[in-house]
Design a protein around this motif. Structure first.
Motif, mmCIF file in Angstrom:
data_model
loop_
_atom_site.group_PDB
_atom_site.id
_atom_site.type_symbol
_atom_site.label_atom_id
_atom_site.label_comp_id
_atom_site.label_asym_id
_atom_site.label_seq_id
_atom_site.Cartn_x
_atom_site.Cartn_y
_atom_site.Cartn_z
ATOM 1 N N ASP A 8 10.896 39.563 -0.590
ATOM 2 C CA ASP A 8 10.829 41.012 -0.757
ATOM 3 C C ASP A 8 12.198 41.617 -0.528
ATOM 4 O O ASP A 8 12.850 41.352 0.477
ATOM 5 N N GLU A 9 12.627 42.428 -1.460
ATOM 6 C CA GLU A 9 13.832 43.220 -1.263
ATOM 7 C C GLU A 9 13.417 44.495 -0.544
ATOM 8 O O GLU A 9 12.443 45.133 -0.928
ATOM 9 N N PRO A 10 14.137 44.874 0.500
ATOM 10 C CA PRO A 10 13.740 46.079 1.236
ATOM 11 C C PRO A 10 13.932 47.333 0.385
ATOM 12 O O PRO A 10 14.920 47.471 -0.328
ATOM 13 N N ASP A 11 12.940 48.203 0.454
ATOM 14 C CA ASP A 11 13.039 49.491 -0.222
ATOM 15 C C ASP A 11 13.940 50.406 0.594
ATOM 16 O O ASP A 11 14.087 50.248 1.800
ATOM 17 N N GLU A 14 11.842 52.248 3.188
ATOM 18 C CA GLU A 14 11.022 51.410 4.066
ATOM 19 C C GLU A 14 11.735 51.233 5.409
ATOM 20 O O GLU A 14 12.895 50.825 5.461
ATOM 21 N N LEU A 16 12.395 49.686 9.314
ATOM 22 C CA LEU A 16 12.467 48.340 9.880
ATOM 23 C C LEU A 16 11.099 47.889 10.360
ATOM 24 O O LEU A 16 10.695 46.741 10.148
ATOM 25 N N ASP A 18 8.218 48.766 9.175
ATOM 26 C CA ASP A 18 7.406 48.422 8.004
ATOM 27 C C ASP A 18 7.780 47.054 7.454
ATOM 28 O O ASP A 18 6.919 46.281 7.054
ATOM 29 N N ARG A 19 9.076 46.739 7.430
ATOM 30 C CA ARG A 19 9.510 45.431 6.936
ATOM 31 C C ARG A 19 9.037 44.309 7.848
ATOM 32 O O ARG A 19 8.597 43.258 7.381
ATOM 33 N N SER A 22 5.293 43.865 7.370
ATOM 34 C CA SER A 22 5.037 43.187 6.102
ATOM 35 C C SER A 22 5.343 41.696 6.205
ATOM 36 O O SER A 22 4.574 40.857 5.741
ATOM 37 N N HIS A 23 6.465 41.370 6.826
ATOM 38 C CA HIS A 23 6.850 39.964 6.975
ATOM 39 C C HIS A 23 5.840 39.192 7.823
ATOM 40 O O HIS A 23 5.452 38.080 7.479
#
Length: 86
Positions: A8-11, A14, A16, A18-19, A22-23
């Motif tokens: 996933d490329e960070p939006d 988005e 930290l 949220d990333r 998600s991870h």
């Protein structure tokens, strides 16, 4: 070991948190297996060093801990080979 096929490329919008969320949700099983292996390995090495090798120098403990790296990869590679052989 986790699959790295989907990255996933960070939006831009988005955060930290949220990333990280998600991870963790994508890799929950792998992270749990890694943590379990680490806890079991460190516990086993600590018990061995404290009781079986109690008169050994401290570098023996470090060598046992370092042996966990190839043990980790060997265990999970053999597990994947066993699963693919079924």
């Amino acid at each position: 070991m986790s699959d790295a096929e989907h990255i996933d490329e960070p939006d831009a919008d988005e955060s930290l948190a949220d990333r990280v969320r998600s991870h963790v949700s994508e890799n929950r099983g792998g992270m749990l297996y890694d943590l379990a292996f680490a806890v079991v390995w460190v516990t086993a090495v600590s018990l061995l060093y404290d009781f079986a090798f109690s008169s050994s120098p401290q570098w023996v403990l470090y060598m046992f801990m370092l042996a966990g790296i190839p043990a980790y990869f060997g265990f999970f590679m053999s597990l994947e080979m066993a699963k693919s052989g079924q």
